[in-house]
Design a protein around this motif. Structure first.
Motif, PDB file in Angstrom:
ATOM      1  N   LYS A 161       0.849  -1.185   0.000  1.00 12.31           N
ATOM      2  CA  LYS A 161       0.000   0.000   0.000  1.00 12.31           C
ATOM      3  C   LYS A 161       0.888   1.240   0.000  1.00 12.31           C
ATOM      4  CE  LYS A 161      -4.178   1.867   2.050  1.00 12.31           C
ATOM      5  NZ  LYS A 161      -5.313   1.587   2.926  1.00 12.31           N
ATOM      6  N   VAL A 162       0.604   2.165  -0.918  1.00 10.89           N
ATOM      7  CA  VAL A 162       1.471   3.335  -1.094  1.00 10.89           C
ATOM      8  C   VAL A 162       0.665   4.621  -0.997  1.00 10.89           C
ATOM      9  CG1 VAL A 162       3.126   4.491  -2.624  1.00 10.89           C
ATOM     10  CG2 VAL A 162       2.953   1.985  -2.633  1.00 10.89           C
ATOM     11  N   HIS A 163       1.212   5.578  -0.270  1.00  8.08           N
ATOM     12  CA  HIS A 163       0.655   6.934  -0.192  1.00  8.08           C
ATOM     13  C   HIS A 163       1.836   7.893  -0.265  1.00  8.08           C
ATOM     14  CE1 HIS A 163      -0.340  10.650   1.999  1.00  8.08           C
ATOM     15  NE2 HIS A 163      -1.560  10.480   1.548  1.00  8.08           N
ATOM     16  N   ILE A 164       1.782   8.883  -1.180  1.00  7.77           N
ATOM     17  CA  ILE A 164       2.866   9.857  -1.290  1.00  7.77           C
ATOM     18  C   ILE A 164       2.324  11.161  -1.865  1.00  7.77           C
ATOM     19  CG2 ILE A 164       3.552   9.022  -3.594  1.00  7.77           C
ATOM     20  CD1 ILE A 164       6.465   9.740  -2.843  1.00  7.77           C
ATOM     21  N   HIS A 165       2.867  12.285  -1.392  1.00  9.55           N
ATOM     22  CA  HIS A 165       2.602  13.587  -2.000  1.00  9.55           C
ATOM     23  C   HIS A 165       3.769  13.864  -2.946  1.00  9.55           C
ATOM     24  CE1 HIS A 165      -0.010  14.949   1.666  1.00  9.55           C
ATOM     25  NE2 HIS A 165      -0.538  13.940   0.987  1.00  9.55           N
ATOM     26  N   THR A 166       3.470  14.058  -4.216  1.00  6.71           N
ATOM     27  CA  THR A 166       4.518  14.188  -5.224  1.00  6.71           C
ATOM     28  C   THR A 166       4.111  15.195  -6.294  1.00  6.71           C
ATOM     29  OG1 THR A 166       5.844  12.957  -6.848  1.00  6.71           O
ATOM     30  CG2 THR A 166       3.567  12.247  -6.544  1.00  6.71           C
ATOM     31  N   ASN A 167       5.086  15.669  -7.054  1.00  7.40           N
ATOM     32  CA  ASN A 167       4.784  16.540  -8.182  1.00  7.40           C
ATOM     33  C   ASN A 167       4.755  15.773  -9.493  1.00  7.40           C
ATOM     34  OD1 ASN A 167       4.448  18.986  -6.810  1.00  7.40           O
ATOM     35  ND2 ASN A 167       6.654  19.362  -6.735  1.00  7.40           N
ATOM     36  N   ASP A 168       5.084  14.478  -9.444  1.00 10.86           N
ATOM     37  CA  ASP A 168       5.106  13.671 -10.659  1.00 10.86           C
ATOM     38  C   ASP A 168       4.530  12.288 -10.386  1.00 10.86           C
ATOM     39  OD1 ASP A 168       5.589  12.456 -13.075  1.00 10.86           O
ATOM     40  OD2 ASP A 168       7.674  13.140 -13.245  1.00 10.86           O
ATOM     41  N   PRO A 169       3.187  12.190 -10.298  1.00 10.28           N
ATOM     42  CA  PRO A 169       2.570  10.882 -10.026  1.00 10.28           C
ATOM     43  C   PRO A 169       2.933   9.826 -11.063  1.00 10.28           C
ATOM     44  CG  PRO A 169       0.964  12.659  -9.815  1.00 10.28           C
ATOM     45  CD  PRO A 169       2.181  13.258 -10.427  1.00 10.28           C
ATOM     46  N   GLY A 170       3.066  10.262 -12.320  1.00 12.28           N
ATOM     47  CA  GLY A 170       3.381   9.316 -13.384  1.00 12.28           C
ATOM     48  C   GLY A 170       4.698   8.602 -13.170  1.00 12.28           C
ATOM     49  N   LYS A 171       5.681   9.347 -12.677  1.00 17.54           N
ATOM     50  CA  LYS A 171       6.997   8.758 -12.434  1.00 17.54           C
ATOM     51  C   LYS A 171       6.931   7.718 -11.322  1.00 17.54           C
ATOM     52  CE  LYS A 171      11.829  10.171 -11.875  1.00 17.54           C
ATOM     53  NZ  LYS A 171      12.736  11.324 -11.666  1.00 17.54           N
ATOM     54  N   VAL A 172       6.148   8.048 -10.273  1.00 18.70           N
ATOM     55  CA  VAL A 172       5.977   7.106  -9.163  1.00 18.70           C
ATOM     56  C   VAL A 172       5.280   5.839  -9.649  1.00 18.70           C
ATOM     57  CG1 VAL A 172       4.876   6.730  -6.929  1.00 18.70           C
ATOM     58  CG2 VAL A 172       5.919   8.940  -7.429  1.00 18.70           C
ATOM     59  N   LEU A 173       4.215   6.022 -10.427  1.00 23.79           N
ATOM     60  CA  LEU A 173       3.438   4.873 -10.910  1.00 23.79           C
ATOM     61  C   LEU A 173       4.254   4.004 -11.864  1.00 23.79           C
ATOM     62  CD1 LEU A 173      -0.014   6.626 -11.493  1.00 23.79           C
ATOM     63  CD2 LEU A 173       0.567   5.043  -9.649  1.00 23.79           C
ATOM     64  N   SER A 174       5.108   4.644 -12.686  1.00 25.60           N
ATOM     65  CA  SER A 174       5.907   3.878 -13.636  1.00 25.60           C
ATOM     66  C   SER A 174       6.904   2.969 -12.917  1.00 25.60           C
ATOM     67  CB  SER A 174       6.645   4.820 -14.593  1.00 25.60           C
ATOM     68  OG  SER A 174       7.613   5.587 -13.909  1.00 25.60           O
ATOM     69  N   LYS A 175       7.405   3.424 -11.767  1.00 25.30           N
ATOM     70  CA  LYS A 175       8.285   2.569 -10.972  1.00 25.30           C
ATOM     71  C   LYS A 175       7.492   1.461 -10.273  1.00 25.30           C
ATOM     72  CE  LYS A 175      12.219   5.603 -10.099  1.00 25.30           C
ATOM     73  NZ  LYS A 175      13.179   4.651 -10.706  1.00 25.30           N
ATOM     74  N   ALA A 176       6.272   1.832  -9.810  1.00 29.14           N
ATOM     75  CA  ALA A 176       5.439   0.873  -9.091  1.00 29.14           C
ATOM     76  C   ALA A 176       5.014  -0.292  -9.980  1.00 29.14           C
ATOM     77  CB  ALA A 176       4.207   1.571  -8.530  1.00 29.14           C
TER      78      ALA A 176
END
Length: 551
Positions: free
Chosen positions: A274-289
């Motif tokens: 389960k992941v929760h993060i405040h970020t300026n680039d959600p796409g980058k986070v999702l691409s790693k996930a």
């Protein structure tokens, strides 16, 4: 309707209807609390825990009962509040274990799963007490496995009947229930859940989630919107999702995305991260996930946009002018860190002054969830983290958070605010962790705690007649004084607490106390106890006129 088997879709509607019924009757469950002080929150805790569970499965596209039950259990685990909520989460965890890897189940398999729920609940409690929710889930499990019903609707009806019979016997098991002429509140909450599940099958209900308002992670520590502007929101997109992959990868993934934002929670459990993060680039986070597994429950909110909607144009312009951009702060590594739970701005300030890193707003009537505690844990960069619950109904949620976290978490079972403060003042930052744990646990016994509140219902306890509105004085959670005047009663309570070994009296006065009256009372107490050190602080706590400690 008759069901020889039920699948994930049937189970989904069963638990959704159960959640709705519990929400509707949560106030009734609260009212069954036998203690007359304003802390009857069993129904609220169970309802919020169950709502967190059903929120986790909302919109799930699966007919696999094993998959649905596993997600339900994980939602309950993270959203568990109060002792009743933690026990409920363990019941759901046991049921999930019984339904694991099954597409659909027969009445026999469902019965075995209910019994697994009972076993898990009993294991979660160090000293199980009969006449509580534990007794009801045991009765439900036993009734199910003894039943010869092959139709699951009939089976659930029988389970409900036997659970109700056992619930009616709880006053004979616990004298406090008998005196108050009520059944156990947690047991009633569980019966409502079972009845809701049965109702969904019997009437073929396709229930939808009603009024689901699950507290977002970290909602216990929010400041007023008009104290912020867009520049204060360093990372603009609140990004939440679940990775359906090996939980062993959670720590590595956390390290990979740590530099991409803040307010990060990465919690692994079996085959889910389960992941929760405040970020300026959600796409980058999702691409790693997505490299770790299939993504589910993706939710991205623009926090700057939401913030602007909260402000009026005038407030927004004012905030724009008054606030400046600040660089994000990275938590420094240290040996020890502290998390504490408290209510009242004054008490919160005291804990912060004593070095507590995070004070979670909570206490009586507002127990933080496992996830609230986990979020604070995740923000801390320390070798050892101490958690001070300061309330007996929060200890189990704190312990559950410690078990889920991969950090070294030490829960000191403080049941009162004075106990928590004493632990902090006695803590030795130079000592080793085990030495501190032993010392803090022994220090809990050093402080006597009293509190002054009011009665929310008529009752009789230990031969004392209590009327709604009476002022109540408690020592270590037990009613010792009943009266009509706050200050007279507080003085009488102190007389019972002070003895020849006493050296220090500390008073924390609540938000309903008038400061001039408190000062008059303080002068009286200082004169009465000239040989003792008397301290008084503005606690601003709700519900309690005074919290007292004698050491």
């Amino acid at each position: 309707m008759n069901y020889s088997k039920i699948n994930g879709e049937n189970f989904y509607y069963m638990v959704i209807n159960a959640s709705n019924r519990l929400e509707e009757q949560s106030d009734y469950v609260n009212a069954l609390n036998v203690f007359p002080v304003p802390d009857g929150d069993t129904g609220t805790n169970m309802s919020m825990t169950f709502k967190a569970a059903v929120k986790e499965i909302e919109g799930i596209n699966s007919t696999n009962i094993g998959e649905v039950s596993k997600k339900l259990a994980k939602g309950a685990l993270m959203g568990a509040r109060g002792n009743s909520g933690v026990i409920l989460s363990q019941i759901l965890r046991g049921i999930s274990k019984g339904l694991e890897n099954k597409e659909s189940v027969s009445s026999k398999e469902l019965s075995e799963a209910l019994q697994e729920g009972s076993k898990a609940a009993y294991k979660a409690v160090m000293r199980p007490t009969e006449g509580t929710i534990l007794t009801i889930i045991r009765a439900a499990g036993e009734a199910a496995v003894k039943s010869n019903k092959t139709d699951i609707t009939e089976l659930m009806n029988e389970v409900c009947i036997q659970s109700k019979k056992m619930l009616d016997k709880t006053p004979e098991m616990l004298p406090a229930l008998k005196k108050a002429k009520v059944v156990d509140s947690g047991g009633m909450g569980l019966l409502i859940i079972l009845q809701g599940m049965h109702e969904a099958l019997k009437s073929d209900l396709k229930a939808s989630i009603q009024n689901v308002s699950v507290k977002a992670p970290g909602a216990g520590n929010v400041s007023a919107a008009n104290n912020l502007n867009d520049h204060d929101i360093k990372f603009g997109y609140c990004t939440e999702f679940i990775i359906l992959g090996d939980a062993k990868n959670a720590n590595k993934f956390k390290e990979e995305i740590e530099s991409m934002g803040d307010s990060m929670i990465v919690v692994g459990y079996e085959d889910v991260i389960k992941v929760h993060i405040h970020t300026n680039d959600p796409g980058k986070v999702l691409s790693k996930a997505v490299m770790l597994g299939e993504l589910s429950k993706i939710k991205i909110d623009n926090m700057r946009e939401e913030h602007r909607e909260l402000l009026t144009k005038e407030d927004y312009k004012k905030a724009e002018l008054e606030n400046t951009i600040e660089a994000p702060v990275v938590a420094e590594s240290k040996k020890y860190a502290f998390i504490s739970v408290a209510m009242g701005s004054g008490i919160k300030n005291i804990f912060e002054d004593l070095g507590v890193d995070f004070v979670i707003e909570g206490g009586q009537t507002m127990n933080p969830s496992t996830q609230d505690i986990l979020e604070c844990i995740d923000k801390l960069n320390a070798e050892h983290i101490f958690v001070l619950p300061n309330n007996k109904n929060i200890i189990m949620a704190a312990t559950q958070a410690a078990e889920i976290s991969d950090k070294d978490i030490r829960v000191i079972p403080t049941k009162t605010i004075p106990q928590g403060i004493t632990c902090l003042t006695m803590f030795n930052p130079e000592a080793e962790v085990e030495e501190n744990v032993e010392e803090l646990n022994s220090n809990i016994e050093m402080v006597k705690t009293g509190s002054v509140t009011y009665a929310v219902r008529d009752t009789e306890m230990d031969g004392i007649e209590i009327k709604e509105g009476n002022i109540l004085g408690l020592i270590e959670g037990k009613i010792k004084e009943v009266g009509s005047d706050v200050y007279d009663l507080t003085e009488s309570l102190l007389e019972k607490m002070v003895d020849e070994d006493s050296e220090l009296i500390t008073l924390f006065y609540g938000k309903d106390c008038e400061e001039n009256k408190v000062n008059e009372f303080l002068s009286k107490i200082e004169e009465k106890y000239k040989d003792l050190d008397v301290q008084c602080y503005k606690g601003e706590q709700p519900l309690y006129y005074f919290i007292l400690s004698v050491e």
